[in-house]
Design an enzyme around this catalytic site. Structure first.
Site, PDB file in Angstrom:
ATOM      1  N   ASN A 166     -10.284   7.111  -8.166  1.00 52.19           N
ATOM      2  CA  ASN A 166     -11.416   7.428  -7.294  1.00 52.19           C
ATOM      3  C   ASN A 166     -11.356   8.931  -7.064  1.00 52.19           C
ATOM      4  O   ASN A 166     -10.486   9.406  -6.351  1.00 52.19           O
ATOM      5  CB  ASN A 166     -11.291   6.650  -5.973  1.00 52.19           C
ATOM      6  CG  ASN A 166     -12.335   7.082  -4.947  1.00 52.19           C
ATOM      7  OD1 ASN A 166     -13.262   7.837  -5.266  1.00 52.19           O
ATOM      8  ND2 ASN A 166     -12.190   6.609  -3.728  1.00 52.19           N
TER       9      ASN A 166
ATOM     10  N   LYS B  24     -13.384  10.797  -5.492  1.00 55.42           N
ATOM     11  CA  LYS B  24     -13.945  11.220  -4.201  1.00 55.42           C
ATOM     12  C   LYS B  24     -14.864  12.439  -4.416  1.00 55.42           C
ATOM     13  O   LYS B  24     -15.513  12.511  -5.439  1.00 55.42           O
ATOM     14  CB  LYS B  24     -12.816  11.487  -3.209  1.00 55.42           C
ATOM     15  CG  LYS B  24     -11.843  10.297  -3.144  1.00 55.42           C
ATOM     16  CD  LYS B  24     -10.918  10.316  -1.982  1.00 55.42           C
ATOM     17  CE  LYS B  24     -10.063   9.048  -1.994  1.00 55.42           C
ATOM     18  NZ  LYS B  24      -9.176   8.929  -0.860  1.00 55.42           N
TER      19      LYS B  24
ATOM     20  N   HIS C 218     -15.747   1.840   0.437  1.00 53.60           N
ATOM     21  CA  HIS C 218     -14.501   2.593   0.654  1.00 53.60           C
ATOM     22  C   HIS C 218     -14.391   2.951   2.135  1.00 53.60           C
ATOM     23  O   HIS C 218     -15.404   3.198   2.797  1.00 53.60           O
ATOM     24  CB  HIS C 218     -14.499   3.861  -0.203  1.00 53.60           C
ATOM     25  CG  HIS C 218     -13.170   4.533  -0.225  1.00 53.60           C
ATOM     26  ND1 HIS C 218     -12.759   5.372   0.781  1.00 53.60           N
ATOM     27  CD2 HIS C 218     -12.140   4.447  -1.099  1.00 53.60           C
ATOM     28  CE1 HIS C 218     -11.527   5.792   0.506  1.00 53.60           C
ATOM     29  NE2 HIS C 218     -11.133   5.247  -0.624  1.00 53.60           N
TER      30      HIS C 218
ATOM     31  N   GLU D 184     -13.640   5.578   3.571  1.00 45.76           N
ATOM     32  CA  GLU D 184     -14.261   6.863   3.920  1.00 45.76           C
ATOM     33  C   GLU D 184     -15.772   6.715   4.103  1.00 45.76           C
ATOM     34  O   GLU D 184     -16.371   7.375   4.945  1.00 45.76           O
ATOM     35  CB  GLU D 184     -13.919   7.912   2.842  1.00 45.76           C
ATOM     36  CG  GLU D 184     -12.457   8.328   2.937  1.00 45.76           C
ATOM     37  CD  GLU D 184     -11.820   8.717   1.616  1.00 45.76           C
ATOM     38  OE1 GLU D 184     -12.541   8.974   0.635  1.00 45.76           O
ATOM     39  OE2 GLU D 184     -10.566   8.760   1.567  1.00 45.76           O
TER      40      GLU D 184
ATOM     41  N   GLU E 251      -6.796  -1.260   0.546  1.00 51.51           N
ATOM     42  CA  GLU E 251      -6.383   0.111   0.836  1.00 51.51           C
ATOM     43  C   GLU E 251      -6.129   0.278   2.336  1.00 51.51           C
ATOM     44  O   GLU E 251      -7.077   0.515   3.105  1.00 51.51           O
ATOM     45  CB  GLU E 251      -7.477   1.094   0.419  1.00 51.51           C
ATOM     46  CG  GLU E 251      -7.822   1.054  -1.049  1.00 51.51           C
ATOM     47  CD  GLU E 251      -8.404   2.382  -1.526  1.00 51.51           C
ATOM     48  OE1 GLU E 251      -7.856   2.924  -2.484  1.00 51.51           O
ATOM     49  OE2 GLU E 251      -9.367   2.871  -0.936  1.00 51.51           O
TER      50      GLU E 251
ATOM     51  N   GLY F 194      -4.279   9.124   1.286  1.00 47.17           N
ATOM     52  CA  GLY F 194      -4.171  10.580   1.322  1.00 47.17           C
ATOM     53  C   GLY F 194      -3.087  11.099   2.248  1.00 47.17           C
ATOM     54  O   GLY F 194      -3.051  12.285   2.578  1.00 47.17           O
TER      55      GLY F 194
ATOM     56  N   SER G 145      -2.089   6.352  -1.611  1.00 48.49           N
ATOM     57  CA  SER G 145      -0.950   7.180  -2.021  1.00 48.49           C
ATOM     58  C   SER G 145      -0.160   6.611  -3.197  1.00 48.49           C
ATOM     59  O   SER G 145       1.055   6.774  -3.275  1.00 48.49           O
ATOM     60  CB  SER G 145      -0.007   7.435  -0.828  1.00 48.49           C
ATOM     61  OG  SER G 145      -0.694   8.147   0.185  1.00 48.49           O
TER      62      SER G 145
HETATM   63  P1  13P Z   1      -4.939   8.482  -2.293  1.00 46.63           P
HETATM   64  O1  13P Z   1      -4.366   7.883  -3.575  1.00 46.63           O
HETATM   65  O2  13P Z   1      -5.216   9.946  -2.405  1.00 46.63           O
HETATM   66  O3  13P Z   1      -4.113   8.102  -1.112  1.00 46.63           O
HETATM   67  O4  13P Z   1      -6.373   7.809  -2.092  1.00 46.63           O
HETATM   68  C1  13P Z   1      -6.467   6.431  -2.158  1.00 46.63           C
HETATM   69  C2  13P Z   1      -7.896   6.055  -2.154  1.00 46.63           C
HETATM   70  O5  13P Z   1      -8.588   6.181  -1.142  1.00 46.63           O
HETATM   71  C3  13P Z   1      -8.474   5.539  -3.411  1.00 46.63           C
HETATM   72  O6  13P Z   1      -9.724   4.991  -3.193  1.00 46.63           O
END
Ligand code: 13P
Length: 249
Positions: free
Chosen positions: A10, A12, A95, A97, A167, A173, A213
């Site tokens: 992803n 982002k 997601h 976010e 997740e 992150g 992560s």
């Molecule tokens: P990270 O791997 O940067 O923690 O992000 C995970 C994520 O949100 C994937 O959709």
């Protein structure tokens, strides 16, 4: 039958179209594998150049979001037909976010999931608890609710082809990966929930990823768990390390 692993990046809000082409050219040889489905979910404006750059490789290009209406006065949105027209087969839905910053709810997630299936796009449906929820001991209840609403009116045949990404928000992150036991426990609970909604065959077919992560170091143990069928990877998907994650064995 063993489920085929699915390992997705992803991106982002990272990578301009020209950077995307460069990254795909770098990663192409590193993510080559016959053992798993490999998907790069990229920003909408990167989809076309990414498709072009990935041609002839095993990389599937996916989207990070999609709207649930067919077309019309929805300024700034991307429709399912726009995605399928350029060959997109996967889309991330819900997601954390998007839920946090763009007001997505379990209800809009459900609408998007139904619309994706209507257009033959495989949704990667995200769920996950906050740190407070984990500390309060309501993780499994919360995830079950997210899953039940996301799958409202989805048929068993559709559900069999879906991908769920577990997740935990506190692991995204932060460099704080869930323990293998925590990740497996929730992914098993998700599969049990799918069995309750549908049946054993659907629960056995659906693929469940862990995200939060994920790194080259943590992937092998995570992906070896019986209910974890791959990963949804953020930060590490933008680096050559993604090759190690895809070829984790
Ligand atoms: P990270 O791997 O940067 O923690 O992000 C995970 C994520 O949100 C994937 O959709």
């Amino acid at each position: 039958m063993a489920r085929r692993k699915i390992i997705a990046g992803n991106w982002k809000m990272n990578m301009t179209p020209s950077e995307a082409v460069e990254l795909i050219n770098t990663l192409k040889p590193l993510v080559a594998t016959e053992d798993a489905d490999v998907v790069f979910c990229v920003p909408a404006i990167d989809i076309i150049p990414a498709m072009e750059a990935a041609k002839g490789s095993n990389i599937n290009i996916g989207a990070e979001n999609m709207y649930f209406e067919e077309k019309g006065a929805y300024t700034g949105e991307i429709s399912p037909a726009m995605l399928t027209d350029v060959g997109v087969k996967y889309v991330i839905i819900g997601h954390s976010e998007r839920r946090e910053y763009f007001a997505e709810t379990d209800e809009t997630v459900n609408k998007k999931v139904l619309k994706a299936f209507e257009h033959g796009i495989t949704p990667i449906i995200c769920c996950g608890e906050s740190l407070t929820q984990r500390e309060q001991g309501v993780t499994i209840d919360w995830i079950r609710q997210q899953i039940k609403i996301a799958f409202l009116n989805v048929t068993a045949d559709q559900a069999k082809t879906a991908v769920i990404a577990y997740e935990p928000i506190w692991a995204i992150g932060t460099g704080k990966v869930a323990t293998t036991e925590q990740a497996q426990e929730v992914c098993a609970a998700i599969r049990a929930c799918i069995k309750e909604i549908y049946d054993e065959a659907t629960a056995e077919a659906i693929r469940i990823q862990y995200g939060g992560s994920v790194s080259a170091a943590s992937a092998p143990e995570l992906f070896a768990q019986p209910d974890i069928d791959g990963g949804l990877v953020g930060g590490a998907a933008l680096k050559p390390d993604f090759g190690k994650i895809v070829n984790y064995k």
